[in-house]
Design an enzyme around this catalytic site. Structure first.
Site, short mmCIF file in Angstrom:
data_model
loop_
_atom_site.label_atom_id
_atom_site.label_comp_id
_atom_site.label_asym_id
_atom_site.label_seq_id
_atom_site.Cartn_x
_atom_site.Cartn_y
_atom_site.Cartn_z
N GLN A 80 20.34 -10.66 -31.50
CA GLN A 80 18.90 -10.61 -31.29
C GLN A 80 18.17 -11.77 -31.93
O GLN A 80 16.97 -11.96 -31.70
CB GLN A 80 18.34 -9.29 -31.81
N CYS A 86 16.08 -4.97 -31.79
CA CYS A 86 17.34 -4.24 -31.93
C CYS A 86 17.43 -3.03 -31.00
O CYS A 86 18.50 -2.72 -30.46
CB CYS A 86 17.55 -3.81 -33.38
N HIS A 392 16.11 0.11 -37.87
CA HIS A 392 17.07 -0.62 -37.05
C HIS A 392 17.79 0.35 -36.12
O HIS A 392 18.07 1.50 -36.50
CB HIS A 392 18.09 -1.32 -37.95
N ASN A 415 26.68 -3.85 -33.86
CA ASN A 415 25.38 -4.40 -34.25
C ASN A 415 24.96 -5.49 -33.28
O ASN A 415 25.70 -5.85 -32.37
CB ASN A 415 25.45 -4.93 -35.69
#
Length: 474
Positions: A80, A86, A392, A415
């Site tokens: 990102q 996110c 997040h 992630n």
């Protein structure tokens, strides 16, 4: 809530009569520094506290090994970059599984920037509508100040992304690729905030001038002016992010062409609308049929919650959470992974985690031993005191389950910080960390506990204020 006074040493040092920090206080504190802190002083004044206090035992124990995993592998690890997208990356990382299976792909991303464009555009409109709706409130009212503080955040929530998916669909990243301002959103956000705050004042002043006009006429005049202002917002965004495939005034969407190579090197061709492509991406369980389980120990379990004035599409699906015990979230994760489904979840990633190791573990840092302190906030207390919130969103694609009990011990996390972070972009989360810092898991109704589905479908909402921590955007 009454907190325990156990462990507080009354009369251990002279108290200042006026409440200030006195020389006597400091002298007393210095004379009673324990040996462990003396050692910490030797080390910590010339090194990063987190690096120095990593618990080696935790690092060794926290293996990136999992015995229950989503069978289909995706790639690449996404990034990102310098943006707060996110939640859009987590969403597209979940949805791309179905696209990759259908087209036999090895390397694929959906366009996060496409959803980002329409989210930002609609958040601008949402803010201006709220300014019209609440124009009678003083400019220094807490609500007006709160709404104007971070009016077009990059972040969002599950129901907000469902609004985008259902309204605009999705496209491959190659059809609407990244731009400078999607990857580094700060300059664009700064400009838009300045513009929208000015627009809010224009609409407030216009509202005052229309007080004697009929309500319908005043509303029509305000909406006309707002649309003029929104055209300027669109102009800024289309110049900085590029023009995406657009919805037509008649409801039809622009078609796009996507050419690709599959994992065997064979060329492929597809054409259609973003809605057509979304029909492929959503697979067996539509995002619209999934909802958020949260664990918020401040509030009652078994109830449906929403946050006032939180959203992106005006008149769209509201942000809704079913609050429940943490074990319900864990069981939902295990059930989904066993069913071959990756899991969207929201957490506070900055707590007890290390980017380089790719570890999220409550035992990762030895602050208490180094400083001779106790850190004892509960999950509820962290929320009450602003110490923690949902910051997040990521994806769980595997769990390591205890063969004897069936309970999860650790989780594999995808992630969106690039492959230089963690284990080539993958993180490991312990079950203890899950309990303390995971707040949300998104689950299809078909795989959720029936009693919690009933709570969700009841529509009987508890409305939290706009500034509640459950209104934080991942």
């Amino acid at each position: 809530m009454t907190r325990s006074l156990a462990g507080i040493r009354l009369g251990a040092q002279p108290a200042s009569s006026d409440g200030s920090v006195s020389a006597a206080n400091i002298e007393q504190w210095e004379q009673n520094i324990p040996p462990t802190v003396e050692l910490a002083r030797t080390i910590l004044n010339h090194t990063n506290v987190k690096d120095a206090l990593v618990n080696r035992k935790a690092v060794v124990a926290d293996q990136h090994v999992f015995n229950t995993e989503v069978s289909f592998k995706t790639g690449p690890i996404t990034n990102q970059k310098s943006s707060g997208r996110c939640w859009l990356f987590a969403t597209t990382n979940v949805l791309r599984y179905n696209v990759m299976k259908k087209f036999n792909l090895e390397d694929f991303q959906l366009s996060q920037s496409y959803l980002f464009f329409f989210d930002k555009l609609n958040k601008a409109n949402y803010y201006l509508e709220l300014m019209i709706e609440n124009a009678d409130l003083p400019i220094d009212d807490r609500l007006i100040q709160h709404l104007s503080s971070d009016l077009i955040s990059d972040g969002g929530q599950w129901d907000m992304v469902v609004n985008l998916l259902e309204t605009y669909g999705v496209v491959p990243q190659s059809v609407y690729p990244e731009s400078f301002h999607s990857s580094m959103s700060g300059p664009l956000n700064s400009l838009l905030k300045t513009k929208l705050r000015e627009d809010a004042l224009i609409l407030r002043d216009l509202t005052s001038s229309l007080q004697s006009a009929p309500a319908a006429e005043a509303r029509a005049t305000l909406r006309t002016k707002k649309e003029e202002l929104m055209k300027e917002v669109y102009t800024i965004m289309s110049a900085t992010l590029g023009v995406p495939p657009l919805p037509g005034a008649d409801g039809a969407q622009e078609k796009f062409v996507w050419d690709f190579y599959d994992k065997d090197g064979k060329p492929g061709h597809w054409e259609g609308t973003p809605h057509d492509f979304y029909a492929i991406a959503k697979g067996q369980y539509s995002p619209a049929d999934s909802f958020s389980l949260i664990n918020d120990p401040r509030n009652d379990f078994g109830k449906l919650y929403t946050v006032d004035k939180l959203g992106n599409l005006w008149g769209g699906r509201p942000v809704l959470y079913v609050n429940t015990q943490i074990d319900d979230l864990k069981q939902a994760v295990v059930k989904m992974v066993k069913a071959g489904l990756p899991v969207f979840f929201g957490c506070d990633v900055g707590q007890s985690s290390d980017r380089n190791y790719g570890i999220m573990d409550t035992a990762l840092f030895e602050y208490e031993r180094a400083f001779d302190i106790t850190l004892g906030l509960s999950k509820a207390d962290r929320l009450r005191m602003g110490e923690s919130s949902m910051t997040h969103a990521m994806v769980i694609s595997a769990v390591h389950v205890d063969p004897a009990t069936g309970k999860p011990l650790r989780y594999k996390v995808e992630n969106s910080w690039g492959d230089a972070a963690g284990e080539k972009g993958w993180f490991m989360m312990t079950d203890a960390w899950f309990e303390q810092f995971v707040y949300q898991v998104v689950v299809p109704k078909a795989l959720a506990p029936k009693e919690l589905v009933k709570v969700y479908e009841s529509g009987e909402k508890v409305v939290l204020p706009p500034w509640d921590p459950m209104g934080s955007l991942a």
